[in-house]
Write a protein that holds these residues in place. Structure first.
Motif: not given
Length: 582
Positions: A234-248
């Protein structure tokens, strides 16, 4: 004429073909194990003969698996001893809950795959016997051990492999929690492969030096162990879920609150925001992960292990690279916040490790849940003790709490002459009881206490571009870099001990005077003084200076309590105002 001596008396037992056939007919074993297209009576004859001879099958087999307790994986060996006798199955080794039901589930799955297990006396042992086993993920290891004992797969095919997964009645594999921990366990025990459900393989593949094989069905596993099927790693993956798309930059005004959150992010300081409903407390808190520095490689694996143990990576597998943000509901129990259960599992404070724990409506949480946060906020770990075991969970979190100033939330409103709003009608006793829900010792562990006022309409309508999160994150990262050089990799000002505090925050005469005045007027405790000094050190790091100046101390003191009364909130409420309400 004397009667012949019974066979049981001369120490021998002879089974005739007829008696065996009658036994199998009575038990209806042939009907249960007859392959498709074979009459049950013929199967009766075949099974009776094989059972009588005791030939054509392996008598003992074992397979390696594991179980997850807390956030650690423990090795389990499944042993199967298969002998001739009345068909019975004994599962021993402290199996509980779903693990105790595994034999029924696994045998039904094997039959659903048109595979034949010979009837007989079967003993299945789960080693080590004193370790409680409750998870259904032992199914795959149990199935392989049974198949190897029946001669369906070679017994040597289980050597150097670890099996982990739950079976359904059709032979398919269901997702399980703790795949990353099992892969790490396999690596530490020198296993060359770990076989997991296909939906868990990507998350487990992040562990180096162990080959992860994805299995979707039991027949696929049998073909692979027989050498009839080739399967890649199996190939490892990167989990970027939770990255905030909101900005100050989306937050209008609130300059004071943004400054406090920047300080909190730079030094990993806990923060409490107090303000009326709709003032933007939750909006600000949800944008805090966007200004935190990214996780290091070690921190990513640490967070991934925790989330895997909790089963949070099933729908978004891979290495977690975003800072966790957890926001439990204010009705959450003590066990939900801190962890619990007969076999303790991590709670919200552990799931937020290396990230942000946001507690909205702070006074509405149960008193037990609030007071249980004292240890993790002070030590960065939490210990959950039960009668059978005691586990320690990591809990290095940045606490962000929010609350209203009074039960109705409109204390001291309106704050702007041009802005009309609802008036507070709460009595003195109501406000006092509301604030008393938060104990003084808990407040003392929160470094920054900030007032969040309602945004005037003029600021909202102006629509000016605010400072983006990326620019704030650069300043925070630079401040964290200075702290790593001074304290060590990964450490922050909030974690400084007494020796480091005296070394890095020396106070001159003017600084001592500011602290003395804060102690006399605001009633700072010894812990409060140390936290003020840590915040002042962080403010100096944001300014890029090596020395802590008086203005840094003054700003840090402004975020602390203004009254020795633990029911008073810092710099937000005063006795005179409460008397006016009364």
């Amino acid at each position: 004429m004397p009667h012949p001596t019974p066979a049981s008396q001369n120490g021998t037992r002879r089974h005739s073909r007829k008696s065996n056939l009658q036994l199998f007919n009575a038990l209806d074993i042939g009907s249960a194990f007859a392959p498709r297209g074979v009459h049950p009576r013929n199967c009766h004859l075949q099974l009776a003969a094989r059972w009588r001879r005791g030939q054509g099958r392996h008598m003992f087999a074992q397979a390696s698996t594991g179980t997850v307790i807390g956030i650690e994986a423990h090795p389990i060996i499944v042993e199967t001893r298969d002998t001739a006798g009345i068909p019975t199955t004994h599962l021993i080794g402290l199996a509980r809950g779903a693990a105790r039901e595994a034999v029924i589930r696994v045998t039904a799955a094997i039959k659903g795959c048109a595979l034949e297990l010979l009837p007989g006396k079967r003993v299945i042992n789960l080693l080590p016997a004193e370790l409680p086993k409750e998870a259904s993920a032992l199914d795959l290891g149990l199935a392989v051990s049974l198949l190897a004992a029946a001669g369906i797969v070679p017994t040597n095919s289980t050597v150097g492999r670890r099996f982990f997964g739950e079976l359904n009645l059709r032979g398919g594999l269901e997702p399980v929690r703790g795949a990353v921990l099992i892969a790490d366990l396999a690596r530490s025990h020198g296993d060359r492969e770990v076989l997991l459900p296909s939906c868990n393989a990507a998350e487990a593949a992040v562990i180096p030096n162990v080959r992860v094989v994805a299995i979707s069905h039991l027949t696929e596993l049998v073909a692979y162990l027989r050498g009839e099927l080739k399967l890649g790693a199996a190939k490892p993956q990167v989990n970027e879920a939770g990255e905030s798309q909101s900005c100050f930059s989306q937050v209008c005004g609130q300059t004071h609150a943004k400054r406090a959150l920047e300080i909190a992010a730079a030094g990993a300081h806990n923060i409490l925001m107090v303000g009326p409903p709709g003032s933007g407390k939750t909006m600000l808190a949800r944008r805090l992960p966007g200004i935190l520095p990214p996780l290091s490689a070690e921190e990513s694996i640490e967070v991934t292990r925790i989330h895997s143990a909790a089963g949070l990576l099933t729908n978004r597998p891979g290495l977690v690279q975003a800072r966790p943000f957890r926001a439990p509901h204010h009705t959450a129990s003590e066990a939900a916040i801190c962890g619990g259960g007969s076999v303790p599992r991590p709670g919200e404070v552990t799931l937020a490790h290396r990230g942000v724990l946001f507690l909205d409506e702070l006074p509405e949480l149960s008193r037990r849940a609030l007071e249980s946060l004292r240890e993790p906020l002070e030590e960065g770990t939490i210990r959950v003790a039960r009668a059978s075991m005691s586990l320690s969970f990591p809990a290095d979190v940045l606490l962000v709490a929010a609350m209203n100033p009074c039960p109705c939330g409109h204390f001291r409103e309106p704050t702007h002459k041009e802005q009309q709003g609802p008036m507070c009608m709460c009595s003195f006793d109501q406000i006092h009881r509301y604030r008393a829900r938060i104990s003084g010792p808990l407040l003392d562990r929160i470094d920054l206490h900030v007032t969040v006022e309602r945004v005037p309409f003029a600021d909202y309508a102006r629509g000016e571009d605010e400072e983006p999160s990326g620019r704030i994150r650069d300043r925070v990262s630079n401040a964290r870099g200075l702290q790593s050089e001074r304290l060590g990799a990964g450490r922050t000002n909030a974690a400084m001990n007494e020796t480091e505090l005296r070394r890095d925050v020396p106070l001159d005469k003017q600084g001592m005077g500011l602290i003395e005045r804060a102690v006399g007027v605001d009633g700072l405790s010894t812990r409060g003084i140390n936290r003020v000094l840590k915040v002042a050190r962080t403010i100096a790091d944001l300014d890029g200076g090596k020395a802590v100046l008086p203005q840094h101390l003054e700003e840090a003191i402004s975020y602390r309590c203004s009254s020795s009364d633990p029911t008073e909130l810092p710099g937000v409420f005063g006795d005179d105002e409460l008397m006016e309400v009364g």
